[in-house]
Design an enzyme around this catalytic site. Structure first.
Site, PDB file in Angstrom:
ATOM      1  N   THR A  14      38.108  47.969  33.521  1.00  0.00           N
ATOM      2  CA  THR A  14      36.612  47.965  33.534  1.00  0.00           C
ATOM      3  C   THR A  14      36.314  48.733  32.114  1.00  0.00           C
ATOM      4  O   THR A  14      35.213  48.677  31.243  1.00  0.00           O
ATOM      5  CB  THR A  14      35.842  48.558  34.563  1.00  0.00           C
ATOM      6  OG1 THR A  14      36.381  47.691  35.667  1.00  0.00           O
ATOM      7  CG2 THR A  14      34.517  48.736  34.373  1.00  0.00           C
ATOM      8  N   ASP A  58      42.652  42.657  33.096  1.00  0.00           N
ATOM      9  CA  ASP A  58      41.971  43.404  34.351  1.00  0.00           C
ATOM     10  C   ASP A  58      43.280  43.951  35.285  1.00  0.00           C
ATOM     11  O   ASP A  58      44.397  43.169  35.332  1.00  0.00           O
ATOM     12  CB  ASP A  58      41.403  42.256  35.261  1.00  0.00           C
ATOM     13  CG  ASP A  58      40.736  42.631  36.383  1.00  0.00           C
ATOM     14  OD1 ASP A  58      39.303  42.671  36.407  1.00  0.00           O
ATOM     15  OD2 ASP A  58      41.403  43.072  37.454  1.00  0.00           O
ATOM     16  N   SER A  59      43.326  44.866  35.698  1.00  0.00           N
ATOM     17  CA  SER A  59      44.604  45.345  36.451  1.00  0.00           C
ATOM     18  C   SER A  59      44.999  44.670  37.574  1.00  0.00           C
ATOM     19  O   SER A  59      46.002  44.905  38.213  1.00  0.00           O
ATOM     20  CB  SER A  59      44.469  46.886  37.078  1.00  0.00           C
ATOM     21  OG  SER A  59      43.739  47.206  37.854  1.00  0.00           O
ATOM     22  N   SER A  60      44.250  43.679  38.037  1.00  0.00           N
ATOM     23  CA  SER A  60      44.659  42.629  39.137  1.00  0.00           C
ATOM     24  C   SER A  60      45.857  41.781  38.663  1.00  0.00           C
ATOM     25  O   SER A  60      46.885  41.277  39.571  1.00  0.00           O
ATOM     26  CB  SER A  60      43.538  41.661  39.518  1.00  0.00           C
ATOM     27  OG  SER A  60      42.185  42.113  39.407  1.00  0.00           O
ATOM     28  N   ASP A  91      41.706  49.206  39.780  1.00  0.00           N
ATOM     29  CA  ASP A  91      42.255  48.508  41.135  1.00  0.00           C
ATOM     30  C   ASP A  91      43.650  48.734  41.517  1.00  0.00           C
ATOM     31  O   ASP A  91      44.154  48.839  42.620  1.00  0.00           O
ATOM     32  CB  ASP A  91      41.961  46.937  40.898  1.00  0.00           C
ATOM     33  CG  ASP A  91      40.299  46.522  41.084  1.00  0.00           C
ATOM     34  OD1 ASP A  91      39.492  47.761  41.355  1.00  0.00           O
ATOM     35  OD2 ASP A  91      39.996  45.551  40.509  1.00  0.00           O
ATOM     36  N   THR A 277      51.854  55.033  57.624  1.00  0.00           N
ATOM     37  CA  THR A 277      50.765  55.170  58.390  1.00  0.00           C
ATOM     38  C   THR A 277      49.764  53.936  57.803  1.00  0.00           C
ATOM     39  O   THR A 277      49.384  54.363  56.501  1.00  0.00           O
ATOM     40  CB  THR A 277      50.403  56.257  58.806  1.00  0.00           C
ATOM     41  OG1 THR A 277      49.183  56.014  59.672  1.00  0.00           O
ATOM     42  CG2 THR A 277      50.031  57.133  57.675  1.00  0.00           C
ATOM     43  N   GLN A 278      48.847  53.316  58.472  1.00  0.00           N
ATOM     44  CA  GLN A 278      47.758  52.768  57.973  1.00  0.00           C
ATOM     45  C   GLN A 278      46.649  53.637  57.722  1.00  0.00           C
ATOM     46  O   GLN A 278      45.406  53.405  56.861  1.00  0.00           O
ATOM     47  CB  GLN A 278      47.004  51.698  59.109  1.00  0.00           C
ATOM     48  CG  GLN A 278      47.929  50.655  59.266  1.00  0.00           C
ATOM     49  CD  GLN A 278      47.535  49.738  60.292  1.00  0.00           C
ATOM     50  OE1 GLN A 278      46.347  49.724  60.558  1.00  0.00           O
ATOM     51  NE2 GLN A 278      48.301  48.595  60.624  1.00  0.00           N
ATOM     52  N   CYS A 279      46.615  54.934  58.243  1.00  0.00           N
ATOM     53  CA  CYS A 279      45.463  55.848  58.214  1.00  0.00           C
ATOM     54  C   CYS A 279      45.695  56.436  56.635  1.00  0.00           C
ATOM     55  O   CYS A 279      46.777  56.460  56.050  1.00  0.00           O
ATOM     56  CB  CYS A 279      45.876  57.098  59.085  1.00  0.00           C
ATOM     57  SG  CYS A 279      45.580  56.612  60.758  1.00  0.00           S
TER      58      CYS A 279
HETATM   59  N1  ASP Z   1      38.927  45.102  37.817  1.00  0.00           N
HETATM   60  C1  ASP Z   1      39.163  46.400  37.192  1.00  0.00           C
HETATM   61  C2  ASP Z   1      40.346  46.447  36.961  1.00  0.00           C
HETATM   62  O1  ASP Z   1      41.150  47.015  37.915  1.00  0.00           O
HETATM   63  C3  ASP Z   1      38.429  47.462  37.963  1.00  0.00           C
HETATM   64  C4  ASP Z   1      38.172  48.933  37.100  1.00  0.00           C
HETATM   65  O2  ASP Z   1      38.906  48.882  35.997  1.00  0.00           O
HETATM   66  O3  ASP Z   1      38.037  49.631  37.394  1.00  0.00           O
HETATM   67  O4  ASP Z   1      40.955  46.101  35.918  1.00  0.00           O
END
Ligand code: ASP
Length: 345
Positions: A14, A58-60, A91, A277-279
Site C-alpha cells: 500500500t 501487493d504482498s498477497s 498483509d 496455539t491459535q491464541c
Molecule cells: N494489500 C497490501 C499489501 O499487503 C496491504 C498493505 O500494504 O498494507 O500489499
C-alpha cells in the site's frame, strides 16, 4: 563521523500504491514516485540508496522465490551498507520478515521491514513516520557497530522483533502486535531503545544466506467438528513434509482416539507436526490438561510461544537443511534468532 549508508528496498504494498481511476482499486506504482513524494528523505542525516523490484507487488503475491530475491539483494550489498529498510505490504509482512530472519544467517546489521496502511500520497498517511523512523533506527550506531543487529518490523511508533509479529488489524494504524516478546524500541519525542531485548549473537561469523527453502508445508487450524476424513485427507497430501497444527489455548486438542491415531500415523510415515496455539498470545504447555498431554509421547514438536508465521517459515528453513526428524525437532524447539522462548514456562 561517517554518515550511515542505508539501502531502501522497495517490494510494493500500500505504501507505494495509487488509485487506478478506471477500476477504483489500489495498484502498486513505481518507486521513484515514493522518493518524489517524500522530499523529507533528503533531510535525514544518512545517505540513502534505493533498489526496487522490477514489478512491485501487493504482498498477497509474496513467495519464497521473492524472499530469496530480497535476501540476495541484502547479501550483494551487505558490506557497502550499514542498514537495510524493506518496504513491503503489511498483509504478509510478518511471514516475509520471519523467513528473512532465518535466511540471513549470522546477520549483524539492521534489516527493518516497514510499510503503511494508507498510500504515501494520502494526506492522512502513516507512511511518512513509518519510513522515516525505520531509516533512523537502521542508522543507529555505537562504537562503529550497529545497535540493531537483527530483522525487525517497524509500524506505528513501535519496533518489533520481526519473527515475533502478527498482523492483527486491517483498519487501525497499529496493524501489528508482538504478543510474546517486548517491543525493541518506541518512537515518541525521543527514540527509546529497549536494549535488554535486542538480539545479540555470540559468535562473529560473516553473513551467509540460506535460500534452499522447502515449501512442502501446510498450516492446519483445528476447529470443533473437524473430522477424521478431513484431517487425514490433509495429512495424506502427496509430498507434504511438515505441518503447523494450530491447536486451542495452551496447546490442547480433541482427545478422541481417532485424532491421536491420525496424528501418530502421519508422524510414523515421516511427517513433522508442530503444535502452536491459535491464541494470539501465550504458549503451548503440554501436560497442563489431559487434552494435549499425549502430544509429546507421539513425537509432536512443541512450538511453545512461536507465531504461526515464524513456525511455517522455520519449517521451510529446517526442511531445506536436510536433517533427520530428531534433529529437526531439537532445532525447531531451540531459538535460532529469538523467535521462540527457551522454555515453555
Ligand atoms: N494489500 C497490501 C499489501 O499487503 C496491504 C498493505 O500494504 O498494507 O500489499
Amino acid at each position: 563521523m561517517k554518515k550511515a549508508h542505508i539501502l531502501l528496498i522497495y517490494t510494493g504494498g500500500t505504501i507505494g500504491m495509487a488509485k487506478d481511476f478506471q477500476t477504483g482499486t489500489l495498484k502498486a506504482f513505481h518507486f521513484e514516485k515514493i522518493t518524489e513524494r517524500l522530499p523529507e528523505l533528503s533531510f535525514l542525516d544518512c545517505e540513502i540508496d534505493t533498489i526496487s523490484f522490477s514489478q512491485p507487488i501487493d504482498s498477497s503475491d509474496m513467495n519464497p522465490i521473492l524472499w530469496t530475491e530480497i535476501a540476495t539483494i541484502i547479501q550483494d550489498n551487505y558490506n557497502a551498507f550499514d542498514g537495510f529498510v524493506i518496504l513491503h505490504g503489511s498483509d504478509t509482512m510478518s511471514y516475509s520478515a520471519s523467513a528473512l530472519s532465518f535466511m540471513l544467517e549470522n546477520l549483524s546489521k539492521p534489516v527493518i521491514f516497514t510499510g503503511s496502511q494508507l498510500p504515501i500520497g494520502d494526506l492522512r498517511t502513516d507512511a511518512r513516520e513509518n519510513l522515516i523512523t525505520s531509516i533512523q533506527l537502521a542508522s543507529l550506531k555505537e562504537n562503529k557497530q550497529a545497535i540493531i543487529q537483527e530483522v525487525c518490523l517497524y509500524f506505528e511508533y513501535k519496533l518489533y522483533r520481526a519473527n515475533r509479529t502478527t498482523k492483527i488489524d486491517a483498519e487501525n494504524f497499529q496493524a501489528f502486535a508482538s504478543m510474546n516478546y517486548p517491543t525493541l524500541a518506541e518512537s515518541g519525542v525521543h527514540l527509546k531503545i529497549n536494549r535488554e531485548y535486542l538480539f545479540r549473537r555470540k559468535n562473529n561469523v560473516p553473513l551467509s544466506v540460506f535460500n534452499q527453502l522447502d515449501t512442502n508445508v501446510a498450516i492446519i487450524k483445528i476447529f470443533p467438528g473437524i473430522s477424521e476424513k478431513i484431517l487425514n485427507g490433509f495429512l495424506s497430501i502427496n509430498g507434504l513434509k511438515a505441518v503447523v497444527l494450530e491447536t486451542y489455548g495452551s496447546g490442547n486438542a480433541p482427545t478422541g482416539k481417532w485424532f491421536l491415531d491420525t496424528l501418530s500415523d502421519a508422524i510414523k510415515r515421516g511427517l513433522h507436526i508442530v503444535n502452536v496455539t491459535q491464541c494470539a498470545g501465550g504458549t503451548v504447555m503440554p501436560g497442563i490438561y489431559d487434552a494435549g498431554s499425549y502430544f509429546d509421547k507421539i513425537g509432536i514438536i512443541n512450538g511453545k510461544d512461536i507465531t504461526t508465521e515464524a513456525a511455517i517459515s522455520k519449517l521451510m528453513f529446517l526442511l531445506g537443511k536436510n536433517i533427520n526428524a530428531k534433529e529437526l525437532k531439537i532445532r525447531f524447539e531451540t531459538p535460532i534468532c529469538g523467535e521462540i522462548s527457551k522454555k515453555s514456562l
